[in-house]
Design a protein around this motif. Structure first.
Motif, PDB file in Angstrom:
ATOM      1  N   GLY A  14      40.752  24.322  41.322  1.00 58.57           N
ATOM      2  CA  GLY A  14      40.005  25.220  40.696  1.00 58.57           C
ATOM      3  C   GLY A  14      40.815  26.296  40.282  1.00 58.57           C
ATOM      4  N   GLU A  15      40.185  27.519  40.029  1.00 59.58           N
ATOM      5  CA  GLU A  15      40.936  28.741  39.713  1.00 59.58           C
ATOM      6  C   GLU A  15      41.258  29.532  41.022  1.00 59.58           C
ATOM      7  OE1 GLU A  15      40.272  32.795  37.135  1.00 59.58           O
ATOM      8  OE2 GLU A  15      38.542  31.699  37.713  1.00 59.58           O
ATOM      9  N   SER A  16      42.468  30.004  41.018  1.00 58.69           N
ATOM     10  CA  SER A  16      42.853  30.405  42.246  1.00 58.69           C
ATOM     11  C   SER A  16      42.412  31.742  42.812  1.00 58.69           C
ATOM     12  CB  SER A  16      44.546  30.789  42.488  1.00 58.69           C
ATOM     13  OG  SER A  16      44.759  31.774  41.542  1.00 58.69           O
ATOM     14  N   SER A  17      42.258  32.176  44.148  1.00 55.28           N
ATOM     15  CA  SER A  17      41.726  33.279  44.557  1.00 55.28           C
ATOM     16  C   SER A  17      42.376  34.545  44.036  1.00 55.28           C
ATOM     17  CB  SER A  17      41.731  33.634  46.078  1.00 55.28           C
ATOM     18  OG  SER A  17      40.883  32.519  46.724  1.00 55.28           O
ATOM     19  N   THR A  18      43.809  34.609  43.719  1.00 55.50           N
ATOM     20  CA  THR A  18      44.352  35.534  43.211  1.00 55.50           C
ATOM     21  C   THR A  18      43.877  36.001  41.803  1.00 55.50           C
ATOM     22  OG1 THR A  18      46.442  34.680  44.419  1.00 55.50           O
ATOM     23  CG2 THR A  18      46.712  36.300  42.598  1.00 55.50           C
ATOM     24  N   SER A  19      43.822  34.935  41.097  1.00 56.59           N
ATOM     25  CA  SER A  19      43.118  35.227  39.514  1.00 56.59           C
ATOM     26  C   SER A  19      41.849  36.073  39.583  1.00 56.59           C
ATOM     27  CB  SER A  19      43.148  34.015  38.768  1.00 56.59           C
ATOM     28  OG  SER A  19      44.286  33.216  38.629  1.00 56.59           O
ATOM     29  N   ILE A  20      41.103  35.493  40.507  1.00 55.33           N
ATOM     30  CA  ILE A  20      39.604  36.088  40.636  1.00 55.33           C
ATOM     31  C   ILE A  20      39.725  37.493  40.962  1.00 55.33           C
ATOM     32  CG2 ILE A  20      37.296  35.620  41.619  1.00 55.33           C
ATOM     33  CD1 ILE A  20      37.877  32.636  41.832  1.00 55.33           C
ATOM     34  N   ARG A  21      40.642  37.603  42.172  1.00 53.09           N
ATOM     35  CA  ARG A  21      40.926  38.930  42.596  1.00 53.09           C
ATOM     36  C   ARG A  21      41.258  39.893  41.625  1.00 53.09           C
ATOM     37  NH1 ARG A  21      44.750  40.154  47.931  1.00 53.09           N
ATOM     38  NH2 ARG A  21      43.222  41.328  49.160  1.00 53.09           N
ATOM     39  N   GLU A  22      42.049  39.641  40.709  1.00 51.16           N
ATOM     40  CA  GLU A  22      42.502  40.592  39.741  1.00 51.16           C
ATOM     41  C   GLU A  22      41.358  41.187  38.962  1.00 51.16           C
ATOM     42  OE1 GLU A  22      45.418  38.559  37.327  1.00 51.16           O
ATOM     43  OE2 GLU A  22      46.932  38.467  38.952  1.00 51.16           O
ATOM     44  N   ARG A  23      40.439  40.378  38.369  1.00 47.47           N
ATOM     45  CA  ARG A  23      39.295  40.529  37.806  1.00 47.47           C
ATOM     46  C   ARG A  23      38.416  41.528  38.603  1.00 47.47           C
ATOM     47  NH1 ARG A  23      39.345  35.158  36.159  1.00 47.47           N
ATOM     48  NH2 ARG A  23      37.597  34.663  37.532  1.00 47.47           N
ATOM     49  N   VAL A  24      38.239  41.115  39.847  1.00 49.15           N
ATOM     50  CA  VAL A  24      37.333  41.998  40.873  1.00 49.15           C
ATOM     51  C   VAL A  24      37.920  43.328  41.102  1.00 49.15           C
ATOM     52  CG1 VAL A  24      36.790  42.069  43.333  1.00 49.15           C
ATOM     53  CG2 VAL A  24      36.354  40.157  42.216  1.00 49.15           C
ATOM     54  N   ILE A  25      39.229  43.591  41.222  1.00 47.16           N
ATOM     55  CA  ILE A  25      40.114  44.710  41.583  1.00 47.16           C
ATOM     56  C   ILE A  25      39.758  45.466  40.018  1.00 47.16           C
ATOM     57  CG2 ILE A  25      42.398  45.901  41.718  1.00 47.16           C
ATOM     58  CD1 ILE A  25      43.168  43.593  43.197  1.00 47.16           C
ATOM     59  N   HIS A  26      39.823  45.041  38.944  1.00 50.70           N
ATOM     60  CA  HIS A  26      39.670  45.652  37.687  1.00 50.70           C
ATOM     61  C   HIS A  26      38.244  46.267  37.786  1.00 50.70           C
ATOM     62  CE1 HIS A  26      40.359  46.942  33.800  1.00 50.70           C
ATOM     63  NE2 HIS A  26      38.758  46.391  33.242  1.00 50.70           N
ATOM     64  N   ALA A  27      37.464  45.606  38.061  1.00 47.69           N
ATOM     65  CA  ALA A  27      35.978  46.096  38.108  1.00 47.69           C
ATOM     66  C   ALA A  27      35.630  47.124  39.046  1.00 47.69           C
ATOM     67  CB  ALA A  27      34.928  44.939  38.230  1.00 47.69           C
ATOM     68  N   ARG A  28      36.192  46.984  40.296  1.00 42.64           N
ATOM     69  CA  ARG A  28      36.218  48.003  41.138  1.00 42.64           C
ATOM     70  C   ARG A  28      36.964  49.289  41.006  1.00 42.64           C
ATOM     71  NH1 ARG A  28      34.882  46.865  46.970  1.00 42.64           N
ATOM     72  NH2 ARG A  28      33.434  45.220  46.859  1.00 42.64           N
ATOM     73  N   GLN A  29      37.915  49.290  40.176  1.00 43.23           N
ATOM     74  CA  GLN A  29      38.781  50.104  39.556  1.00 43.23           C
ATOM     75  C   GLN A  29      37.559  51.129  38.683  1.00 43.23           C
ATOM     76  OE1 GLN A  29      42.161  48.675  38.082  1.00 43.23           O
ATOM     77  NE2 GLN A  29      43.371  48.940  39.809  1.00 43.23           N
ATOM     78  N   ILE A  30      37.022  50.545  37.928  1.00 42.53           N
ATOM     79  CA  ILE A  30      35.992  51.074  36.830  1.00 42.53           C
ATOM     80  C   ILE A  30      34.994  51.866  37.994  1.00 42.53           C
ATOM     81  CG2 ILE A  30      34.049  50.544  35.345  1.00 42.53           C
ATOM     82  CD1 ILE A  30      35.824  48.243  34.334  1.00 42.53           C
ATOM     83  N   GLN A  31      34.381  51.198  38.963  1.00 45.39           N
ATOM     84  CA  GLN A  31      33.397  51.827  39.784  1.00 45.39           C
ATOM     85  C   GLN A  31      34.104  52.749  40.308  1.00 45.39           C
ATOM     86  OE1 GLN A  31      31.741  48.574  41.987  1.00 45.39           O
ATOM     87  NE2 GLN A  31      32.327  47.533  40.605  1.00 45.39           N
ATOM     88  N   THR A  32      35.371  52.961  41.035  1.00 42.21           N
ATOM     89  CA  THR A  32      35.955  54.065  41.662  1.00 42.21           C
ATOM     90  C   THR A  32      35.940  55.228  40.637  1.00 42.21           C
ATOM     91  OG1 THR A  32      37.421  52.548  43.023  1.00 42.21           O
ATOM     92  CG2 THR A  32      38.017  54.771  42.747  1.00 42.21           C
ATOM     93  N   GLU A  33      36.226  55.108  39.622  1.00 42.87           N
ATOM     94  CA  GLU A  33      36.517  56.197  38.483  1.00 42.87           C
ATOM     95  C   GLU A  33      34.911  56.761  38.278  1.00 42.87           C
ATOM     96  OE1 GLU A  33      38.483  54.850  35.243  1.00 42.87           O
ATOM     97  OE2 GLU A  33      40.434  54.290  36.131  1.00 42.87           O
ATOM     98  N   ARG A  34      34.075  55.668  38.270  1.00 47.79           N
ATOM     99  CA  ARG A  34      32.690  56.242  37.778  1.00 47.79           C
ATOM    100  C   ARG A  34      32.173  57.080  38.815  1.00 47.79           C
ATOM    101  NH1 ARG A  34      30.084  51.422  37.394  1.00 47.79           N
ATOM    102  NH2 ARG A  34      30.726  51.202  35.087  1.00 47.79           N
ATOM    103  N   PHE A  35      32.238  56.472  40.128  1.00 51.46           N
ATOM    104  CA  PHE A  35      31.780  57.455  41.477  1.00 51.46           C
ATOM    105  C   PHE A  35      32.715  58.241  42.037  1.00 51.46           C
ATOM    106  CE2 PHE A  35      29.659  53.057  41.578  1.00 51.46           C
ATOM    107  CZ  PHE A  35      28.373  53.429  40.779  1.00 51.46           C
ATOM    108  N   ALA A  36      33.957  58.784  41.546  1.00 50.63           N
ATOM    109  CA  ALA A  36      34.894  59.538  42.042  1.00 50.63           C
ATOM    110  C   ALA A  36      34.366  60.915  42.555  1.00 50.63           C
ATOM    111  CB  ALA A  36      35.872  59.736  41.061  1.00 50.63           C
ATOM    112  N   HIS A  37      33.005  61.499  41.907  1.00 48.76           N
ATOM    113  CA  HIS A  37      32.625  62.719  42.420  1.00 48.76           C
ATOM    114  C   HIS A  37      31.552  62.761  43.148  1.00 48.76           C
ATOM    115  CE1 HIS A  37      30.358  61.341  39.118  1.00 48.76           C
ATOM    116  NE2 HIS A  37      29.353  62.266  39.342  1.00 48.76           N
ATOM    117  N   ILE A  38      31.258  61.593  43.712  1.00 49.88           N
ATOM    118  CA  ILE A  38      30.183  61.250  44.511  1.00 49.88           C
ATOM    119  C   ILE A  38      30.556  60.752  45.883  1.00 49.88           C
ATOM    120  CG2 ILE A  38      27.835  60.149  44.877  1.00 49.88           C
ATOM    121  CD1 ILE A  38      28.089  59.645  41.703  1.00 49.88           C
TER     122      ILE A  38
END
Length: 512
Positions: free
Chosen positions: A406-430
Motif C-alpha cells: 500500500g501507500e507508504s506513511s511518508t507519502s500520506i504524511r506529506e499531504r497531511v503536513i501540507h493541509a496542516r500548513q494551510i490551517q496554520t496560516e489560516r489560524f496564525a492570528h488566533i
C-alpha cells in the motif's frame, strides 16, 4: 549556624522553588518541618545510612530543618540529597559558600548512591528561571535536564561526588545536549508504516482526514479486520512535533516518570493505548500523589481506546470535557491542578456482542435489540464528539495474499503536513487554535460555510439522520479539512458528501 540551600517541588507539570533551612541547637533530636509527607520524614534514616557507609558522621546535636514555603506539601524521596548536604554544611563538612548558586535534588540509597527522580525537566526550567548557575541531580536524569540551555547541569553517581564538588576536591563534568540536533535527528522515525496494510483504502482515507485536521475517529468492525493495526500507524502520518510541543510533551512524561534512562527529548508523537479496565483517576490524572493521567500522557499525540464499549461508562464520560477544552482540571480537597490534554481520540469497537453484525460472510447471532444495547454502552454526547465514524469490513483473501504494498506513511504524511500548513496560516492570528478540529462556531461561520447546494445537501442529511447541532459543526469541520487536502479554498459539495459519509454510525441509522 544557619545553612540555606535550594531544591524544588513538582506541582502539576511545573516546579516550585523550595528553600531548605538547617539550624542546630543543644539537644539530640531531629525535627523536620514544612509539611513533609511520610517519604520525606523517612529521609532521616536514609541519610544516616548513606553518610556512615561513605565515612561521614551524622551530627550529634539537635537539628531543625525547615522546608519553605510551608503551605506546599513536600512529597517523595527526592529531597534526600539536599537535606544531607545541608546537614553536612551545618557541621562544615561541606563548604557552604557555593550552595546558594545551585539547585540540588536527588534520592539517596542506603549506600549513598543517587536514584533517579521524576520531573527533572520542569525542575531544570525552574532553576534557570530563578537564576541559578547550575543544577545537581542524579546522573540518570542529567540528559533530560540538560535540554534546558543556559544552565550547568551536573549528574552525580553518589553523595561523595557532590560533597567533593562543593569542597573543590572533585570535578563534575556538565552534561551538554544539543537540543535542536537531538530533536531533528530522531524526528522522522516511523516505527509502523501504512505500506504494510493490505486493502482498507476507505479507512486509510478516513485516518488521513483525521490526521490532517486533528479529528477524533472511531472504527467499527469485526474482529481481525485491522482496527488496532491501522490505529498504531496513525502517529506515523501526523505532522512532526514542533520543538515547543516536544518540550511540553517531555515535561508531562518527566513528571509521570515515563522517560527511559538516559533519554532527553520526546521527538515522536505519543501513542497511548490503556486497557479497558482503567480507572477514572488513571485516565484523567490525580490521586493521593497527583500524577498526569493517560489523556495528558497522550498530549500532542494519540489516545487509542480499543474495544470502547468494554470501558467503564464513567471512565468514558470523563473524556467529554477534555475533548472540548483540551485540558483537564483536577480539583481535590488539598490541591487543584491543571494538566494539558490536547489529544486525538481514536477508538475501535466490534459492531455487536458476537462481533459479526454486517459481516459479508459470517452470520451474526445477535438480534437487533442486542446490537442496539451494545452501542448504547457509548453515550450519545460522547459519540457526538467523535468527528469521524467509519465502518470497517474484513480484507478479502485476494488482497491479503497479494504482493502489492500500500501507500507508504511518508507519502500520506506529506499531504497531511501540507493541509496542516494551510490551517496554520489560516489560524496564525488566533491563539490556541492550530487545526480545524479546534475551530469555534464563530470560526466555522468565517471559514467553513458551504454554498447553496452544499447547504441543501446538509439539510437533507440532518433531517434524514436526525443529527444534533454538534454533529452539524463536526461535519463542517471535517469538510473544511477535506477541502484543505484537496487544496480548495471553498467547501465543495463533494467535500460535504464525504464528511457526511463519516457520520454513518449515528444511532438513528445503526442496527436498523
Amino acid at each position: 549556624m544557619l545553612v540555606k540551600l535550594y531544591t524544588a517541588a513538582v506541582q502539576g507539570i511545573d516546579a516550585t522553588l523550595i528553600t531548605i533551612e538547617v539550624n542546630s541547637s543543644r539537644g539530640i533530636k531531629f525535627f523536620l518541618v514544612g509539611l513533609p509527607d511520610s517519604a520525606v520524614k523517612e529521609s532521616h534514616e536514609r541519610i544516616i545510612s548513606a553518610l556512615r557507609v561513605n565515612g561521614y558522621r551524622f551530627p550529634s546535636c539537635q537539628i531543625i530543618v525547615n522546608m519553605a514555603p510551608a503551605d506546599i506539601r513536600k512529597e517523595g524521596a527526592s529531597y534526600d540529597l539536599p537535606l544531607a548536604i545541608g546537614i553536612l554544611a551545618l557541621t562544615e563538612t561541606v563548604k557552604a559558600d557555593l550552595l546558594d548558586q545551585y539547585l540540588i535534588i536527588g534520592e539517596l540509597s542506603l549506600d549513598g548512591s543517587l536514584q533517579p527522580i521524576r520531573g527533572a525537566l520542569p525542575i531544570a526550567i525552574t532553576a534557570r528561571a530563578q537564576g541559578f548557575k547550575g543544577l545537581i541531580l542524579p546522573q540518570q536524569n542529567a540528559r533530560e535536564a540538560a535540554v534546558v540551555n543556559n544552565l550547568d547541569v551536573y549528574g552525580a553517581q553518589n553523595i561523595t561526588e557532590v560533597i567533593g564538588f562543593f569542597n573543590g576536591e572533585t570535578t563534575l563534568t556538565p552534561t551538554v545536549v544539543n537540543t535542536r540536533e537531538e530533536f531533528f535527528s530522531h524526528q522522522e522515525e516511523v516505527p509502523f508504516d501504512f505500506a504494510d496494510v493490505k486493502g482498507q483504502e476507505s479507512v486509510k482515507r478516513a485516518l488521513e482526514v483525521a490526521a490532517a485536521g486533528g479529528h477524533n475517529l472511531i472504527m467499527v468492525g469485526p474482529p481481525g479486520s485491522g482496527k488496532s493495526m491501522m490505529a498504531k500507524r496513525l502517529p506515523g502520518i501526523l505532522p512532526p512535533l514542533s520543538l515547543k510541543e516536544s518540550l511540553e510533551t517531555t515535561k508531562i512524561h518527566s513528571v509521570a516518570g515515563k522517560l527511559t534512562k538516559g533519554s532527553s527529548l520526546i521527538t515522536t508523537r505519543p501513542f497511548r493505548g490503556p486497557h479497558h479496565t482503567i480507572s477514572q483517576v488513571a485516565m484523567v490524572g490525580g490521586g493521593a500523589t497527583p500524577q498526569p493521567g493517560e489523556i495528558s500522557l497522550a498530549h500532542n499525540g494519540v489516545l487509542f481506546l480499543d474495544e470502547l464499549p468494554e470501558f467503564n461508562r464513567s471512565v468514558l464520560e470523563v473524556l467529554r470535557q477534555p475533548l472540548e477544552d483540551r485540558h483537564i482540571t483536577i480539583s481535590r480537597a488539598r490541591y487543584t491542578l491543571e494538566y494539558p490534554a490536547s489529544f486525538m481520540l481514536i477508538a475501535s469497537m466490534n459492531p455487536c456482542p458476537c462481533g459479526y453484525y454486517n459481516h459479508p460472510t459470517r452470520p451474526c447471532v445477535c438480534n437487533t435489540g442486542q446490537v442496539q444495547r451494545y452501542l448504547n454502552k457509548i453515550s450519545g454526547p460522547l459519540l457526538d464528539r467523535i468527528d469521524i465514524q467509519i465502518e470497517i469490513v474484513p480484507v478479502t483473501f485476494e488482497k491479503m495474499s497479494g504482493q502489492e504494498r500500500g501507500e507508504s506513511s511518508t507519502s500520506i504524511r506529506e499531504r497531511v503536513i501540507h493541509a496542516r500548513q494551510i490551517q496554520t496560516e489560516r489560524f496564525a492570528h488566533i491563539p490556541d487554535v492550530h487545526c480545524n478540529a479546534q475551530m469555534t462556531p464563530k470560526l466555522l461561520q468565517q471559514y467553513a460555510q458551504p454554498d447553496t447546494h452544499g447547504l441543501e445537501l446538509l439539510r437533507n442529511a440532518m433531517t434524514r439522520l436526525n443529527l444534533s447541532a454538534r454533529a452539524y459543526d463536526r461535519i463542517l469541520k471535517v469538510a473544511r479539512t477535506i477541502a484543505d487536502l484537496d487544496g480548495s479554498s471553498q467547501i465543495q459539495t463533494s467535500h460535504l458528501a464525504e464528511a457526511i459519509s463519516y457520520r454513518n454510525l449515528d444511532r438513528e441509522n445503526w442496527a436498523g
